[in-house]
Design a protein around this motif. Structure first.
Motif, short mmCIF file in Angstrom:
data_model
loop_
_atom_site.label_atom_id
_atom_site.label_comp_id
_atom_site.label_asym_id
_atom_site.label_seq_id
_atom_site.Cartn_x
_atom_site.Cartn_y
_atom_site.Cartn_z
N PRO A 1 41.46 28.93 30.78
CA PRO A 1 42.62 29.88 30.68
C PRO A 1 42.92 30.68 29.38
CG PRO A 1 43.25 27.42 31.70
CD PRO A 1 41.80 27.74 30.99
N GLU A 2 42.49 30.21 28.09
CA GLU A 2 42.77 31.00 27.19
C GLU A 2 41.92 31.94 26.96
OE1 GLU A 2 40.48 27.21 26.60
OE2 GLU A 2 42.65 27.49 27.34
N TYR A 3 40.89 32.27 27.82
CA TYR A 3 39.96 33.41 27.48
C TYR A 3 40.64 34.63 28.00
CZ TYR A 3 36.07 30.09 27.27
OH TYR A 3 35.03 28.93 26.88
N VAL A 4 40.50 35.72 27.29
CA VAL A 4 40.74 36.84 27.64
C VAL A 4 39.51 37.73 28.32
CG1 VAL A 4 41.25 39.51 26.65
CG2 VAL A 4 41.95 37.15 25.40
N VAL A 5 39.72 37.99 29.53
CA VAL A 5 38.82 38.44 30.43
C VAL A 5 39.18 39.86 31.19
CG1 VAL A 5 37.85 36.27 30.91
CG2 VAL A 5 39.40 37.18 32.35
N SER A 6 38.20 40.42 31.94
CA SER A 6 38.38 41.48 32.59
C SER A 6 37.60 41.28 33.91
CB SER A 6 37.86 43.00 32.14
OG SER A 6 37.88 44.06 32.93
N ILE A 7 38.18 41.27 35.09
CA ILE A 7 37.72 41.06 36.48
C ILE A 7 37.50 42.18 37.30
CG2 ILE A 7 37.77 39.50 38.36
CD1 ILE A 7 39.13 37.61 36.67
N CYS A 8 36.55 42.67 37.81
CA CYS A 8 36.48 43.60 38.98
C CYS A 8 36.23 42.99 40.30
CB CYS A 8 35.13 44.69 38.55
SG CYS A 8 35.36 45.41 37.06
N GLY A 9 36.52 43.71 41.33
CA GLY A 9 36.49 43.25 42.58
C GLY A 9 37.22 43.97 43.56
N THR A 10 37.25 43.59 44.70
CA THR A 10 37.94 44.16 45.94
C THR A 10 38.97 43.49 46.24
OG1 THR A 10 35.59 44.85 46.81
CG2 THR A 10 37.39 45.11 48.41
N ILE A 11 39.92 43.81 46.66
CA ILE A 11 41.18 43.45 47.15
C ILE A 11 41.00 43.44 48.44
CG2 ILE A 11 43.73 43.50 47.12
CD1 ILE A 11 42.73 43.25 44.69
N GLN A 12 41.58 42.25 49.10
CA GLN A 12 41.20 41.79 50.71
C GLN A 12 42.63 40.94 51.12
OE1 GLN A 12 37.39 40.19 50.51
NE2 GLN A 12 38.25 38.29 50.00
N LYS A 13 42.55 41.06 52.32
CA LYS A 13 44.07 39.99 52.96
C LYS A 13 43.34 38.61 52.91
CE LYS A 13 46.46 43.19 55.78
NZ LYS A 13 47.04 43.37 57.09
N ARG A 14 44.16 37.70 52.59
CA ARG A 14 43.87 36.20 52.64
C ARG A 14 44.02 35.84 53.93
NH1 ARG A 14 46.38 32.35 48.19
NH2 ARG A 14 44.51 31.69 48.30
N PRO A 15 43.14 34.75 54.41
CA PRO A 15 43.24 34.28 55.68
C PRO A 15 44.76 33.62 55.97
CG PRO A 15 41.37 33.38 54.49
CD PRO A 15 42.10 34.28 53.69
N ASP A 16 45.28 33.69 57.23
CA ASP A 16 46.55 33.39 57.36
C ASP A 16 46.88 32.02 56.93
OD1 ASP A 16 47.28 35.80 58.70
OD2 ASP A 16 46.52 35.10 60.75
N ASN A 17 46.06 30.90 56.94
CA ASN A 17 46.14 29.73 56.67
C ASN A 17 46.23 29.44 55.13
OD1 ASN A 17 43.37 30.25 56.57
ND2 ASN A 17 42.93 27.84 56.94
N MET A 18 45.81 30.49 54.25
CA MET A 18 45.87 30.42 52.93
C MET A 18 46.73 31.30 52.15
SD MET A 18 41.73 30.33 52.32
CE MET A 18 41.84 29.87 50.65
N LYS A 19 47.63 32.21 52.85
CA LYS A 19 48.73 32.62 52.40
C LYS A 19 49.77 31.91 51.60
CE LYS A 19 48.12 36.52 55.55
NZ LYS A 19 48.64 37.58 56.65
N ASN A 20 50.19 32.60 50.55
CA ASN A 20 51.21 31.76 49.53
C ASN A 20 52.34 32.72 49.98
OD1 ASN A 20 52.94 30.59 48.05
ND2 ASN A 20 51.15 30.32 46.28
#
Length: 71
Positions: A21-40
Motif C-alpha cells: 500500500p505504501e508504494y507509489v505506482v502507475s497502472i495502465c489498463g482497460t476500464i470494464q463493467k464488473r460482474p453483477d454479483n461483484m458490484k459495490n
C-alpha cells in the motif's frame, strides 16, 4: 477504483502480488463493467473496474509504524 490482475499474464500477476500500500505506482489498463454479483453499491464507481495491462513502480517504501488505511 478496483484494479484486477489475472494469472493469464504471469509476470504482471507476480508484480501485483509484490505491491504494498505504501508504494507509489502507475497502472495502465482497460476500464470494464464488473460482474453483477461483484458490484459495490457503496462506492460511486463500484460498478466498474480496471483490468491491468501494466504497472510501473516509481517508489518503494518500508512499512510505516502506523496504519495507512485508518482515518
Amino acid at each position: 477504483m478496483q484494479v484486477v490482475a489475472t494469472p493469464k499474464d504471469a509476470n504482471l500477476y507476480k508484480s501485483f502480488n509484490e505491491l504494498r500500500p505504501e508504494y507509489v505506482v502507475s497502472i495502465c489498463g482497460t476500464i470494464q463493467k464488473r460482474p453483477d454479483n461483484m458490484k459495490n453499491k457503496d462506492l460511486p464507481n463500484g460498478d466498474v473496474e480496471m483490468e491491468a495491462t501494466g504497472v510501473t513502480v516509481y517508489s518503494e517504501s518500508l512499512t510505516p509504524p502506523f496504519a495507512l488505511d485508518v482515518p
